[in-house]
Design a protein around this motif. Structure first.
Motif, short mmCIF file in Angstrom:
data_model
loop_
_atom_site.label_atom_id
_atom_site.label_comp_id
_atom_site.label_asym_id
_atom_site.label_seq_id
_atom_site.Cartn_x
_atom_site.Cartn_y
_atom_site.Cartn_z
N LEU A 1 85.83 117.36 -38.79
CA LEU A 1 86.54 116.17 -39.24
C LEU A 1 87.04 115.36 -38.05
O LEU A 1 86.82 114.15 -37.96
N ILE A 2 87.73 116.04 -37.12
CA ILE A 2 88.29 115.35 -35.97
C ILE A 2 87.18 114.81 -35.06
O ILE A 2 87.26 113.69 -34.55
N ALA A 3 86.14 115.61 -34.86
CA ALA A 3 85.03 115.17 -34.02
C ALA A 3 84.34 113.93 -34.59
O ALA A 3 83.90 113.05 -33.84
N ASN A 4 84.27 113.84 -35.90
CA ASN A 4 83.60 112.71 -36.54
C ASN A 4 84.48 111.47 -36.65
O ASN A 4 83.96 110.36 -36.82
N THR A 5 85.79 111.65 -36.56
CA THR A 5 86.69 110.50 -36.71
C THR A 5 87.34 110.08 -35.40
O THR A 5 87.58 108.89 -35.17
N SER A 6 87.64 111.06 -34.52
CA SER A 6 88.24 110.75 -33.22
C SER A 6 87.27 110.94 -32.06
O SER A 6 87.60 110.63 -30.92
N TYR A 7 86.08 111.50 -32.35
CA TYR A 7 85.00 111.65 -31.38
C TYR A 7 85.29 112.67 -30.29
O TYR A 7 84.58 112.73 -29.30
N PHE A 8 86.32 113.48 -30.46
CA PHE A 8 86.62 114.52 -29.49
C PHE A 8 86.32 115.89 -30.09
O PHE A 8 86.83 116.22 -31.17
N SER A 9 85.54 116.68 -29.38
CA SER A 9 85.28 118.06 -29.79
C SER A 9 86.32 118.98 -29.14
O SER A 9 87.02 118.57 -28.20
N PRO A 10 86.44 120.21 -29.61
CA PRO A 10 87.41 121.12 -29.00
C PRO A 10 86.93 121.61 -27.64
O PRO A 10 85.73 121.70 -27.39
N HIS A 11 87.89 121.90 -26.77
CA HIS A 11 87.60 122.48 -25.46
C HIS A 11 88.24 123.86 -25.37
O HIS A 11 89.46 123.99 -25.53
N PRO A 12 87.48 124.90 -25.07
CA PRO A 12 88.08 126.21 -24.77
C PRO A 12 88.56 126.24 -23.32
O PRO A 12 88.27 125.34 -22.53
N GLY A 13 89.30 127.28 -22.98
CA GLY A 13 89.66 127.52 -21.59
C GLY A 13 90.85 126.76 -21.07
O GLY A 13 90.92 126.45 -19.87
N ASN A 14 91.81 126.46 -21.95
CA ASN A 14 92.98 125.70 -21.53
C ASN A 14 94.24 126.56 -21.49
O ASN A 14 94.39 127.52 -22.24
N ASP A 15 95.13 126.16 -20.61
CA ASP A 15 96.47 126.74 -20.58
C ASP A 15 97.42 125.76 -21.27
O ASP A 15 97.50 124.59 -20.87
N VAL A 16 98.11 126.22 -22.30
CA VAL A 16 98.99 125.36 -23.08
C VAL A 16 100.39 125.96 -23.06
O VAL A 16 100.60 127.10 -23.48
N SER B 1 92.59 109.07 -38.81
CA SER B 1 92.22 110.40 -38.31
C SER B 1 93.37 111.40 -38.35
O SER B 1 93.18 112.56 -38.73
N ILE B 2 94.54 110.97 -37.95
CA ILE B 2 95.67 111.91 -37.90
C ILE B 2 96.12 112.28 -39.30
O ILE B 2 96.40 113.46 -39.58
N GLN B 3 96.19 111.34 -40.20
CA GLN B 3 96.52 111.64 -41.59
C GLN B 3 95.52 112.64 -42.16
O GLN B 3 95.89 113.61 -42.83
N GLN B 4 94.24 112.44 -41.88
CA GLN B 4 93.21 113.33 -42.40
C GLN B 4 93.31 114.72 -41.79
O GLN B 4 93.07 115.71 -42.47
N SER B 5 93.70 114.80 -40.51
CA SER B 5 93.84 116.12 -39.90
C SER B 5 95.03 116.87 -40.50
O SER B 5 94.94 118.08 -40.74
N GLU C 1 100.78 109.33 -51.12
CA GLU C 1 100.35 110.18 -52.23
C GLU C 1 99.42 111.32 -51.80
O GLU C 1 99.50 112.42 -52.34
N SER C 2 98.51 111.09 -50.84
CA SER C 2 97.54 112.14 -50.49
C SER C 2 98.22 113.34 -49.84
O SER C 2 97.98 114.49 -50.23
N ILE C 3 99.09 113.10 -48.85
CA ILE C 3 99.80 114.21 -48.21
C ILE C 3 100.80 114.84 -49.17
O ILE C 3 100.96 116.06 -49.21
N LEU C 4 101.45 114.02 -49.97
CA LEU C 4 102.39 114.54 -50.97
C LEU C 4 101.68 115.48 -51.92
O LEU C 4 102.17 116.59 -52.20
N ASP C 5 100.53 115.08 -52.42
CA ASP C 5 99.76 115.93 -53.34
C ASP C 5 99.28 117.20 -52.64
O ASP C 5 99.29 118.29 -53.23
#
Length: 473
Positions: free
Chosen positions: A98-113, A308-312, A335-339
């Protein structure tokens, strides 16, 4: 004669707006509401529509000018990401796709958070990282408020520029409305490039006043980045007289994910400055793996094709199997998030919302509370933190997925603001965020449905009136 001409023009403008409403494909209830406002509030109805009602996402009012350099940069940014593996990411494949198709960013492994709670920990980490900058420092903030923090930043920037470090700043024209010209000139005199995002200008007031850049981003040498809910303001350290200390969450990120936040900043810089100096594909150096966390950036604004953020948020809530815990000061969900919240709770998912018992706006406070009764009735647990002001924007679900960023659960963040969140796919991080959430719940007020429904009718009236203003809060 003059009256007839004015009336004819008003009716013609009203008909034109009706056609636009029908062509834009708004929800029937929203279309009817605007029609009612236009024809029952002389002049004011049309004014409100022009300021608040136009479909910015469809009309692309803030669309980037896609020069060959912009196109090449975006293509390179997309190609820079590892293809999504359904086998590797099977647990979160729907959310990731979903995020890749709407925000165009794929996930990245190997991060320090690193999770940074509240102002002291956040600004200690930020200043430590800034002191080590060798090439550049890029900042983007909704609120850039003068005080001890900005004085400290100025002194540090002055030294860094002497050492050859490039510094760029984007600040929002409304959020940082009180940032003085004197301070801006001081920054410019030492060599800082600074630009205001959508300043209020005559002739563009209606098209920009309600659309703000709410992002908080720092990029240092493309090696370390910060994002989250904390603005540059002394109230995160000293509090303010009315609300006390502001409680919030921020992130320090290192690893490949830094490039995604850099790309968000670079495109914002081009949008507001018209300078394409950052749209250089040479910036896509390969950052080494420095940790175990997989991270994905989701961003949206009035120029996005999708909310995108609402959908995520919707997807995280919808996919939760055991629990979903949300900390946010402004839950005006639509309504969508409430439901989604109600369906999850009614399905046996442990759904908890943590909000501030105090508010920086009385209208927002009553609007937020207008949703409590329906949520409590569905079994959602609502906690109110009374110690200071809770400003965090976090979600954690099932000890597996977390979201930390700038976006509230409200229409403004979903439709009108430029926002950015980091989605973290890491069990240890999720457990830490969950445990911190539960600690805050333990010192908060848990609302009871049977008690809440007996609240004074005056409160219900205030909630109903405030809810009318939800699209602009």
């Amino acid at each position: 004669m003059v009256y007839s001409i004015v009336l004819t023009l008003y009716i013609a403008l009203g008909i034109f707006i009706i056609i636009r409403l029908l062509l834009n494909g708004m929800r029937p209830t929203k279309t009817l509401a605007w029609l009612l406002a236009i024809f029952t509030i002389p002049v004011g109805g049309i004014f409100l529509y022009l300021m608040l009602g136009r479909n910015r996402r469809k009309n692309k009012l803030f669309k980037l000018h896609y020069t060959p350099k912009v196109t090449a940069y975006i293509k390179k940014a997309i190609e820079n990401y590892t293809p999504i593996s359904k086998e590797k990411y099977h647990t979160h494949y729907k959310l990731i796709s979903l995020i890749a198709n709407t925000s165009y960013f794929s996930p990245h492994p190997g991060n320090d958070v690193q999770l940074l709670k509240n102002g002291k920990a956040t600004f200690n980490a930020i200043f430590d990282a800034l002191k080590n900058a060798k090439e550049f420092i890029y900042l983007e903030y909704y609120i850039f408020e003068e005080g001890e923090l900005t004085n400290g930043l100025f002194d540090l920037f002055k030294q860094k520029i002497k050492n050859g470090v490039r510094i760029k700043i984007i600040y929002d024209g409304i959020g940082s409305l009180h940032l003085s010209k004197k301070y801006i000139r001081k920054l410019e005199q030492i060599g800082v490039e600074i630009h205001k995002f959508l300043p209020i200008r005559f002739g563009k007031f209606l098209s920009s006043i309600n659309y703000r850049n709410h992002r908080k981003i720092i990029i240092i040498d493309n090696k370390i980045a910060f994002t989250g809910g904390i603005n540059v303001s002394d109230k995160y350290l000293k509090g303010d007289p009315n609300l006390g200390i502001w409680h919030d969450m921020h992130l320090q990120l290192q690893g490949p994910i830094v490039h995604d936040l850099f790309a968000v900043f670079a495109l914002d810089w081009y949008l507001i400055s018209k300078k394409d100096d950052l749209l250089n594909t040479s910036y896509f150096i390969k950052n080494p793996s420095v940790g175990n966390a997989t991270v994905q950036i989701v961003h949206s604004g009035p120029d996005s094709d999708f909310s995108s953020i609402q959908q995520s948020y919707f997807s995280i809530i919808n996919e939760a199997k055991k629990y979903v815990y949300i900390a946010n000061p402004y839950i005006i969900p639509g309504e969508s998030i409430l439901d989604a919240l109600k369906v999850a709770a009614l399905s046996g998912i442990d759904v908890r919302l943590l909000l501030s018992n105090n508010s920086d706006s009385r209208v927002v406070k009553w609007c937020v509370r207008s949703y409590f009764e329906r949520l409590l009735q569905a079994g959602v647990k609502i906690y109110l933190l009374s110690d200071g002001f809770l400003h965090s924007k976090t979600v954690v679900a099932d000890d597996m997925v977390s979201s930390v960023g700038t976006a509230n659960l409200d229409i403004r963040s979903f439709e009108q603001n430029y926002e950015v969140n980091a989605i973290i796919y890491d069990n240890n991080f999720a457990i830490d965020l969950k445990n911190d959430f539960l600690k805050d719940c333990n010192k908060s007020i848990l609302l009871n449905y049977s008690t809440f429904v007996k609240r004074p009718w005056q409160n219900k009236l205030l909630e109903g009136v405030a809810k009318i203003f939800s699209p602009i809060l």
